[in-house]
Design an enzyme around this catalytic site. Sequence first.
Site, mmCIF file in Angstrom:
data_model
loop_
_atom_site.group_PDB
_atom_site.id
_atom_site.type_symbol
_atom_site.label_atom_id
_atom_site.label_comp_id
_atom_site.label_asym_id
_atom_site.label_seq_id
_atom_site.Cartn_x
_atom_site.Cartn_y
_atom_site.Cartn_z
ATOM 1 N N HIS A 178 92.149 -5.033 8.814
ATOM 2 C CA HIS A 178 91.207 -4.156 9.524
ATOM 3 C C HIS A 178 91.959 -3.134 10.379
ATOM 4 C CE1 HIS A 178 88.387 -7.847 9.414
ATOM 5 N NE2 HIS A 178 87.901 -6.967 8.542
ATOM 6 N N LYS B 161 73.753 -14.466 9.872
ATOM 7 C CA LYS B 161 75.045 -15.144 9.737
ATOM 8 C C LYS B 161 75.365 -15.904 11.020
ATOM 9 C CE LYS B 161 77.593 -12.251 6.467
ATOM 10 N NZ LYS B 161 78.787 -11.423 6.307
ATOM 11 N N ARG C 226 89.981 -4.040 -1.096
ATOM 12 C CA ARG C 226 91.116 -4.899 -1.428
ATOM 13 C C ARG C 226 91.269 -5.057 -2.927
ATOM 14 N NH1 ARG C 226 88.916 -9.602 2.313
ATOM 15 N NH2 ARG C 226 87.207 -8.982 0.967
ATOM 16 N N SER D 190 88.792 -12.263 6.619
ATOM 17 C CA SER D 190 88.457 -12.993 7.846
ATOM 18 C C SER D 190 88.098 -14.441 7.543
ATOM 19 C CB SER D 190 87.298 -12.309 8.573
ATOM 20 O OG SER D 190 87.690 -11.052 9.054
#
Length: 162
Positions: free
Chosen positions: A18, A42, A91, A129
Amino acid sequence: MMRTAIYPGSFDPVTFGHLDIIHRASKIFDHLIVGVLSNQSKQPLFAVEERVDMLREVVKELPNVEITSFSGLLVDFARACNSQVVIRGLRAITDFEYELQMSQTNHIMNPDLDTVFFTTDLKYSYLSSSTVREVAYFHGDISAFVPPLVEQEMHKKFSDMK
């Protein structure tokens, strides 16, 4: 004309991947607003305020970067920030498929909103993460993944949970 971009995410926790995107985007845009998503569906490890505080601390040397939280639709957040650019990191191909779909959806809701994709530095291409949270949960070494402040906060969080 000042160019403002937003970089939204959950940042739970913020990783070196990040931070790589934040540093690179801050060189291209006059003002970069990092939007920490408060998502009620979440269960994050860190409360939104904790994530905002950690991010502010680890980017304090970047004067054109602002950290704030938001909830709701990204297009509404972009409008509130007077931004027509969303920054997203990629990614892998799997990221691209999801991010392209989100970008196209956002563009339909706001035709003035464009997404700029940053490919992740190869040394962070594996990093997420959720992986960092799992390694930290089992007391693994996360120093290669996150800044020291985040590492300390994660160890504290997991020792409080035991």
